[in-house]
Design a protein around this motif. Structure first.
Motif, PDB file in Angstrom:
ATOM      1  N   ASP A   9      11.890   2.385  -9.555  1.00  0.00           N
ATOM      2  CA  ASP A   9      11.846   1.116 -10.274  1.00  0.00           C
ATOM      3  C   ASP A   9      11.074   1.376 -11.570  1.00  0.00           C
ATOM      4  OD1 ASP A   9       8.982   0.953  -9.679  1.00  0.00           O
ATOM      5  OD2 ASP A   9       9.598   0.462  -7.658  1.00  0.00           O
ATOM      6  N   HIS A  63       4.057  10.629  -8.154  1.00  0.00           N
ATOM      7  CA  HIS A  63       4.805   9.646  -7.375  1.00  0.00           C
ATOM      8  C   HIS A  63       5.540  10.210  -6.172  1.00  0.00           C
ATOM      9  CE1 HIS A  63       3.122   6.659  -9.717  1.00  0.00           C
ATOM     10  NE2 HIS A  63       3.945   5.716  -9.309  1.00  0.00           N
ATOM     11  N   ARG A  92      -1.544  10.072   0.895  1.00  0.00           N
ATOM     12  CA  ARG A  92      -2.015   8.871   1.583  1.00  0.00           C
ATOM     13  C   ARG A  92      -1.609   8.886   3.047  1.00  0.00           C
ATOM     14  NH1 ARG A  92      -1.701   3.566  -1.844  1.00  0.00           N
ATOM     15  NH2 ARG A  92      -3.176   3.163  -0.206  1.00  0.00           N
ATOM     16  N   MET A 136      -4.448   2.981   3.519  1.00  0.00           N
ATOM     17  CA  MET A 136      -4.268   4.422   3.729  1.00  0.00           C
ATOM     18  C   MET A 136      -4.931   5.186   2.581  1.00  0.00           C
ATOM     19  SD  MET A 136      -0.361   4.567   4.931  1.00  0.00           S
ATOM     20  CE  MET A 136       0.093   3.723   3.417  1.00  0.00           C
ATOM     21  N   CYS A 191      -1.658   1.426  -6.726  1.00  0.00           N
ATOM     22  CA  CYS A 191      -1.907   2.050  -5.421  1.00  0.00           C
ATOM     23  C   CYS A 191      -1.402   3.482  -5.413  1.00  0.00           C
ATOM     24  CB  CYS A 191      -1.249   1.253  -4.285  1.00  0.00           C
ATOM     25  SG  CYS A 191       0.543   1.482  -4.170  1.00  0.00           S
ATOM     26  N   GLN A 249      15.665  -0.203  -4.997  1.00  0.00           N
ATOM     27  CA  GLN A 249      14.602   0.812  -5.073  1.00  0.00           C
ATOM     28  C   GLN A 249      14.481   1.723  -3.851  1.00  0.00           C
ATOM     29  OE1 GLN A 249      10.680   0.044  -3.811  1.00  0.00           O
ATOM     30  NE2 GLN A 249      10.591  -1.946  -4.783  1.00  0.00           N
ATOM     31  N   ASP A 251       0.823  -1.216   0.000  1.00  0.00           N
ATOM     32  CA  ASP A 251       0.000   0.000   0.000  1.00  0.00           C
ATOM     33  C   ASP A 251       0.860   1.272   0.000  1.00  0.00           C
ATOM     34  OD1 ASP A 251      -2.644   0.648  -0.241  1.00  0.00           O
ATOM     35  OD2 ASP A 251      -3.007   0.903   1.889  1.00  0.00           O
ATOM     36  N   THR A 252       2.158   1.163  -0.269  1.00  0.00           N
ATOM     37  CA  THR A 252       3.029   2.348  -0.228  1.00  0.00           C
ATOM     38  C   THR A 252       3.946   2.418  -1.460  1.00  0.00           C
ATOM     39  OG1 THR A 252       4.661   1.114   1.064  1.00  0.00           O
ATOM     40  CG2 THR A 252       3.116   2.487   2.298  1.00  0.00           C
ATOM     41  N   SER A 253       3.517   1.922  -2.570  1.00  0.00           N
ATOM     42  CA  SER A 253       4.269   1.885  -3.831  1.00  0.00           C
ATOM     43  C   SER A 253       5.647   1.257  -3.743  1.00  0.00           C
ATOM     44  CB  SER A 253       4.335   3.265  -4.518  1.00  0.00           C
ATOM     45  OG  SER A 253       4.711   4.282  -3.649  1.00  0.00           O
ATOM     46  N   SER A 254       5.812   0.301  -2.852  1.00  0.00           N
ATOM     47  CA  SER A 254       7.096  -0.397  -2.761  1.00  0.00           C
ATOM     48  C   SER A 254       7.039  -1.804  -3.359  1.00  0.00           C
ATOM     49  CB  SER A 254       7.538  -0.523  -1.297  1.00  0.00           C
ATOM     50  OG  SER A 254       7.665   0.742  -0.717  1.00  0.00           O
ATOM     51  N   CYS A 255       5.965  -2.556  -3.081  1.00  0.00           N
ATOM     52  CA  CYS A 255       6.028  -4.006  -3.309  1.00  0.00           C
ATOM     53  C   CYS A 255       5.623  -4.447  -4.704  1.00  0.00           C
ATOM     54  CB  CYS A 255       5.197  -4.743  -2.274  1.00  0.00           C
ATOM     55  SG  CYS A 255       3.432  -4.752  -2.645  1.00  0.00           S
ATOM     56  N   VAL A 310       7.688   3.101 -11.249  1.00  0.00           N
ATOM     57  CA  VAL A 310       7.805   4.500 -10.814  1.00  0.00           C
ATOM     58  C   VAL A 310       8.265   5.367 -11.982  1.00  0.00           C
ATOM     59  CG1 VAL A 310       9.141   6.057  -9.326  1.00  0.00           C
ATOM     60  CG2 VAL A 310       8.194   3.929  -8.394  1.00  0.00           C
ATOM     61  N   ILE A 312       1.243  11.605  -4.258  1.00  0.00           N
ATOM     62  CA  ILE A 312       0.211  10.651  -3.814  1.00  0.00           C
ATOM     63  C   ILE A 312       0.630   9.921  -2.527  1.00  0.00           C
ATOM     64  CG2 ILE A 312      -1.135   8.589  -4.454  1.00  0.00           C
ATOM     65  CD1 ILE A 312      -1.261   9.760  -7.324  1.00  0.00           C
ATOM     66  N   PRO A 313       1.882   9.465  -2.406  1.00  0.00           N
ATOM     67  CA  PRO A 313       2.270   8.888  -1.104  1.00  0.00           C
ATOM     68  C   PRO A 313       2.082   9.877   0.057  1.00  0.00           C
ATOM     69  CG  PRO A 313       3.879   8.297  -2.773  1.00  0.00           C
ATOM     70  CD  PRO A 313       2.944   9.288  -3.416  1.00  0.00           C
TER      71      PRO A 313
END
Lengths: 154, 268
Positions: free
Chosen positions: B101, B33, B40, B1, A60, B186, A41-45, B104, B36-37
């Protein structure tokens, strides 16, 4: 509410969304396409990876309103009837999964990679998949699956 | 979130975006990018998002005299494979290729990354190191801001509330190296180092070594005085204020900066 119209897996959809609606929840909850998973939910996985106009994105970290007018492909849109997409087939044959939770994201990231680079080296594959995490750490078979998919499609 | 609620408007031109930014709490949305985080996590709670993501006329790379002009909405993925950059300023393409990555890079833009003014941004440090010029448009017209003076603090820049960053102008630089240390693929740079030869002088920039991207002026002075890479690199910590956090202490970051500056200079 904002009106959006987009094509998902070849099918046109029109919907009303709140501007803060994230694309992954739009796909899962409004369209019922639950193949795209929510992981970190945090653009990592990368579990939520879908194709937006043919390129991999983390759904997400995209607002549904940003996808207005675009063409999306989710994991549900890859197979042709009973016939798996070559990347899905390769993940199946090479056992490129353990629990399977990250798999839709890895498959979508692979489809995008092979479009940009049809015959990637092992090193290129590992770098290209750095936005996807497998908590079962099944990376070796995943890389083998990508190599097999590349062979099958070129 | 889930982000807090906000209104959404899509700008049809830069002028339209400037008009829409009249709303006091409005924020610009490009690739989203960075923003948005933050939405959230509710670190950012704008009342209105002004989406400029579709302004295709801000997506380009072109030669312009001795500079290369880059449209602010050019995505990292576009920069990484751009033939003009690869030939005339390859370091920009290399740094873009190392951001985040592939997913992104398919969304994130150079203008968004720089305007966000994150001291951990590789691209922001590169702009400072190369001596880029940043072009912004606002209600009073267009102005050019030197990258060196653009960053005021974490997430704070020289941009006025109603200004839109439209173009980044970088010199053609044949020799340059960017190195960063990350704990995991990343990750954001724990420390990043850019070195480049610009107009005969060696310029050195640092990522994540203070509140803004920094020039390592001690290193640059030492090099101008004929110091070896190792001697010059020992001054990498001068004038920096690296953070101490769960990723690493200030002392560790300073050590990394010295090592990375030396390695980068040796590779130049």
């Amino acid at each position: 509410m904002t009106q959006i119209a987009l094509t998902v897996n070849g099918e046109r959809h029109e919907a009303e969304v709140e501007p803060r609606r994230l694309l992954v929840y739009f796909l899962r909850e409004q369209l019922g396409l639950t193949g795209t998973n929510v992981g970190c939910d945090t653009s990592s996985c990368g579990a939520c990876t879908v194709l937006l106009d043919g390129e991999s994105v983390k759904s997400c970290t995209v607002l549904a309103v940003q996808a207005d007018g675009t063409e999306l492909t989710t994991i549900e849109g890859l197979a042709e009837g009973d016939e798996l997409h070559p990347v899905q087939q390769a993940f199946h044959e090479q056992h490129g999964l353990q629990c399977g939770y990250c798999t839709p994201g890895f498959v979508m990231a692979t489809v995008s990679l092979l479009k940009e680079s049809p015959s990637p080296s092992e090193d290129e594959i590992r770098h290209a998949l750095e936005g996807n995490l497998c908590r079962c750490t099944g990376y070796h078979n995943i890389v083998r699956a990508v190599e097999a998919a590349a062979r099958a499609t070129t | 979130m889930i982000p807090a609620g906000f209104e959404y408007a899509r700008a049809s031109s830069v002028e339209h975006a400037i008009e829409l930014l009249g709303d006091e709490d409005a924020k610009l949305l490009a690739g989203g990018h960075s923003l948005i985080p933050m939405l959230r996590l509710r670190f950012a709670r704008p009342s209105l998002l002004v989406d400029i993501g579709r302004l295709a006329d801000l997506r380009y790379v072109r030669e312009d005299g001795d500079r290369i002009a880059i449209g602010a909405l050019t995505r990292h993925a576009d920069l990484a494979r751009d033939p003009v950059l690869k030939e005339r300023s390859p370091l920009v393409a290399q740094v873009a290729e190392g951001i985040g990555d592939p997913q992104v890079r398919h969304r994130g833009t150079i203008g968004g990354s720089v305007a966000h003014a994150d001291p951990a941004s590789d691209m922001a440090t590169l702009m400072v190191t190369l001596g880029a010029e940043l072009v912004a448009r606002g209600p009073d017209g267009e102005r050019t801001i030197a990258a060196d003076g653009f960053f005021h603090g974490p997430f704070a820049s020289a941009l006025a509330p109603r200004e839109v960053l439209t173009e980044l102008r970088v010199p053609t630089v044949a020799d340059g190296v960017y190195l960063k240390h990350v704990r995991r693929a990343q990750d954001w740079a724990l420390v990043g180092v850019a070195v480049a030869r610009v107009d005969g002088a060696t310029r050195v920039g640092l990522t994540s070594m203070g509140a803004t991207p920094l020039r390592a002026s001690g290193v640059e002075d030492a090099l101008a005085g004929g110091a070896s890479p190792a001697e010059a690199a020992s001054r990498a910590g001068e004038g920096t204020e690296p953070p101490s956090d769960v990723q690493g202490s200030a002392a560790y970051r300073t050590h990394l900066a010295e090592v990375l500056v030396r390695r980068a200079l040796e590779r130049l």
